[in-house]
Motif scaffolding. Sequence first.
Motif, PDB file in Angstrom:
ATOM      1  N   GLU A  60       0.837  -1.193   0.000  1.00 35.51           N
ATOM      2  CA  GLU A  60       0.000   0.000   0.000  1.00 35.51           C
ATOM      3  C   GLU A  60       0.877   1.249   0.000  1.00 35.51           C
ATOM      4  O   GLU A  60       2.005   1.235   0.501  1.00 35.51           O
ATOM      5  N   MET A  61       0.344   2.324  -0.566  1.00 36.23           N
ATOM      6  CA  MET A  61       1.051   3.602  -0.508  1.00 36.23           C
ATOM      7  C   MET A  61       0.918   4.169   0.903  1.00 36.23           C
ATOM      8  O   MET A  61      -0.182   4.265   1.440  1.00 36.23           O
ATOM      9  N   LYS A  62       2.060   4.556   1.461  1.00 37.47           N
ATOM     10  CA  LYS A  62       2.067   5.038   2.837  1.00 37.47           C
ATOM     11  C   LYS A  62       2.360   6.524   2.949  1.00 37.47           C
ATOM     12  O   LYS A  62       2.311   7.075   4.044  1.00 37.47           O
ATOM     13  N   SER A  63       2.700   7.145   1.830  1.00 35.88           N
ATOM     14  CA  SER A  63       3.026   8.568   1.857  1.00 35.88           C
ATOM     15  C   SER A  63       2.548   9.221   0.575  1.00 35.88           C
ATOM     16  O   SER A  63       2.780   8.698  -0.514  1.00 35.88           O
ATOM     17  N   MET A  64       1.891  10.366   0.706  1.00 34.92           N
ATOM     18  CA  MET A  64       1.409  11.088  -0.465  1.00 34.92           C
ATOM     19  C   MET A  64       2.538  11.764  -1.231  1.00 34.92           C
ATOM     20  O   MET A  64       2.332  12.224  -2.350  1.00 34.92           O
ATOM     21  N   LEU A  65       3.728  11.814  -0.614  1.00 33.83           N
ATOM     22  CA  LEU A  65       4.860  12.440  -1.281  1.00 33.83           C
ATOM     23  C   LEU A  65       5.913  11.410  -1.689  1.00 33.83           C
ATOM     24  O   LEU A  65       7.014  11.783  -2.114  1.00 33.83           O
ATOM     25  N   SER A  66       5.591  10.121  -1.565  1.00 40.46           N
ATOM     26  CA  SER A  66       6.519   9.093  -2.009  1.00 40.46           C
ATOM     27  C   SER A  66       6.608   9.106  -3.530  1.00 40.46           C
ATOM     28  O   SER A  66       5.762   9.681  -4.220  1.00 40.46           O
ATOM     29  N   ARG A  67       7.629   8.444  -4.039  1.00 43.16           N
ATOM     30  CA  ARG A  67       7.810   8.462  -5.480  1.00 43.16           C
ATOM     31  C   ARG A  67       6.651   7.790  -6.199  1.00 43.16           C
ATOM     32  O   ARG A  67       6.199   8.253  -7.243  1.00 43.16           O
ATOM     33  N   GLU A  68       6.137   6.690  -5.646  1.00 43.39           N
ATOM     34  CA  GLU A  68       5.031   6.010  -6.312  1.00 43.39           C
ATOM     35  C   GLU A  68       3.767   6.868  -6.321  1.00 43.39           C
ATOM     36  O   GLU A  68       3.000   6.860  -7.289  1.00 43.39           O
ATOM     37  N   ALA A  69       3.542   7.662  -5.242  1.00 42.30           N
ATOM     38  CA  ALA A  69       2.370   8.534  -5.204  1.00 42.30           C
ATOM     39  C   ALA A  69       2.504   9.658  -6.231  1.00 42.30           C
ATOM     40  O   ALA A  69       1.534  10.012  -6.915  1.00 42.30           O
ATOM     41  N   LEU A  70       3.705  10.207  -6.354  1.00 41.88           N
ATOM     42  CA  LEU A  70       3.920  11.274  -7.329  1.00 41.88           C
ATOM     43  C   LEU A  70       3.830  10.742  -8.756  1.00 41.88           C
ATOM     44  O   LEU A  70       3.336  11.424  -9.655  1.00 41.88           O
ATOM     45  N   PHE A  71       4.301   9.507  -8.976  1.00 43.92           N
ATOM     46  CA  PHE A  71       4.149   8.897 -10.291  1.00 43.92           C
ATOM     47  C   PHE A  71       2.675   8.682 -10.623  1.00 43.92           C
ATOM     48  O   PHE A  71       2.253   8.855 -11.776  1.00 43.92           O
ATOM     49  N   LEU A  72       1.900   8.282  -9.632  1.00 38.38           N
ATOM     50  CA  LEU A  72       0.465   8.112  -9.864  1.00 38.38           C
ATOM     51  C   LEU A  72      -0.185   9.444 -10.214  1.00 38.38           C
ATOM     52  O   LEU A  72      -1.020   9.522 -11.135  1.00 38.38           O
ATOM     53  N   LEU A  73       0.183  10.516  -9.505  1.00 38.89           N
ATOM     54  CA  LEU A  73      -0.325  11.846  -9.835  1.00 38.89           C
ATOM     55  C   LEU A  73       0.094  12.247 -11.241  1.00 38.89           C
ATOM     56  O   LEU A  73      -0.699  12.828 -11.999  1.00 38.89           O
TER      57      LEU A  73
END
Length: 584
Positions: A367-380
Amino acid sequence: MIADFGYGVLVIAFLVALYSVGAAIYGERTKSANWVESARRSMLLLWPLISLSAASLIYLLITNHFEVSFVDEVTSREMPTYLKITAWWGGQSGSLVFWSWLMAAFASLVTLRKWDRDREFLPWVIVVTSITTAFFLGLVVFYQNPFAFYWGNASGIVVDKLGNPITSMFAPVAGASIYTPQDGNGLNPLLRHPGMIIHPPMLYLGFVSFVIPFAFAIAALITGRTDDRWIRITRRWTLWAWLFLSCGLVLGGRWAYDVLGWGGFWGWDPVEIAALMPWLTGTAFLHSVMIQEKRGLLKQWNMLLIILTYSLIIFGTFLTRSGVLSSVHAFAESAIGPAYFAFIGITLVVSIALLIYRWPDLRGETEMKSMLSREALFLLNNLLFISVLVVCFWGVVFPLISQIVTGQTVTVGPPFYQTAVAPLFAGLMLLMGVAPLSAWGHSSIKTLGRAIWKSAVAALVITVILFFTYTNNAIALTGFFLVALVLFVTVQEFWRATFARMRAQNENFFAAFWRLVGRDRRRYGGYVIHISMMLMAIGILGINDFQTQTQGTISVGQSLSLSGYTIQYKDIASWNDNSAGVDY
């Protein structure tokens, strides 16, 4: 004789493609390796067959066989040989043969790989690629035959009720014979450009290459292989597809700069947008597959993206070839529109149905644990790409919907697209500067701020200098700030990693840099692409915000002033081509 041979070979290739589909399905259902191998060898036969047909067509083009309607439509005696060859993909029916030829080549290449670890994928990859090839061959065989003849009788050329020449392989009426015009109509003047040699083939290579990852994705859905094996197999195919498509779009813009007007490289034409849309989803796919490989996330998203990419490729060719759009890039109105529409609908429905069936099996492993992680930014990042896609898709289909519902044609022009996508592209540029500095798993505002502040200050200094020396346009300054931010962050990443390796390995700068890039080509290759995109952004900002245009009518000897330049109309230039005996 040559035309009959070329058409006959196409018919055989079409039947072989259908056999390949049937043999692969039967072999998989009966678990017969012999039938699957027969399907594979049949698909390998497609490229030589279509090559023979293509060679026949090229021979007809360069030897002025104007009795063949396609040759008459796209060539003429005064055209140079290289343009006669490029006329192969300069007309509707010839370009379909070219597409089929490329599709067969790529399908053959992928089946020549070693299948020891992935034997269960093979029959379904054959099915998807052969169905796609058979579809385009079917369009040529039944709708757009490039080998059809003109026919004439004692009354002249044979025409239909509307006065159009009847073209077919066989005499349409008793006593008719093949009719040969004295000269052909020649290629559209806009296509008589060196860009014709490379721009369309690059686009076609990009389109066809993306069929291979789609075929493996469908094979993974059918077989239930929910790991990332299909992504690893197709990684290079996807990169090459993206590279070909990107080059095709850039070369098209360069061509338009020469042919469609001074300073114009992108007019938000519907066909231009049709080529851009699969690039958007393909770029999003390239970013999100890294998340699946690194973190086991976005499996459902990746499947959806590659399905959309394939569907948008077919949809784009439908828009170009059906005649439903008015565009300088589109072919004339054709009867193949319903066949295209049916194929798009069937493939999209089947693909989405398979995705829904396997949806529970495609859940992420973490699961994504941080909105500023690389995977979250890639999703954005991917959501912004899809937002641009939605704007483009709506701008293309809205005139069609309006015409169907109200009977009136509504034009969606460049101002709509520029207003809608400018903030989205600005967001993408910002993410290009921020995402490389984030960490997998977890990042915070503090850690990102510590990593980005130097580049942000340098970008701000550049922006202030531009404000006092060049422009006070707020939109342009914002764009230049984002460009500078991405460039400084990217250079900083190269610099930081190189010096870290110099200290750790006791290497000189150049050796450390070379080995650093060589060991992580995917990451640093992406950075090079980011730099390239920013250089393009500078040019786009310059044209959109600082270009000056004027209109005027002048006679010989008069002049026109524009932004400090004076243009004088001296005389009409004349060029004589002695080889063709023509004055221009």
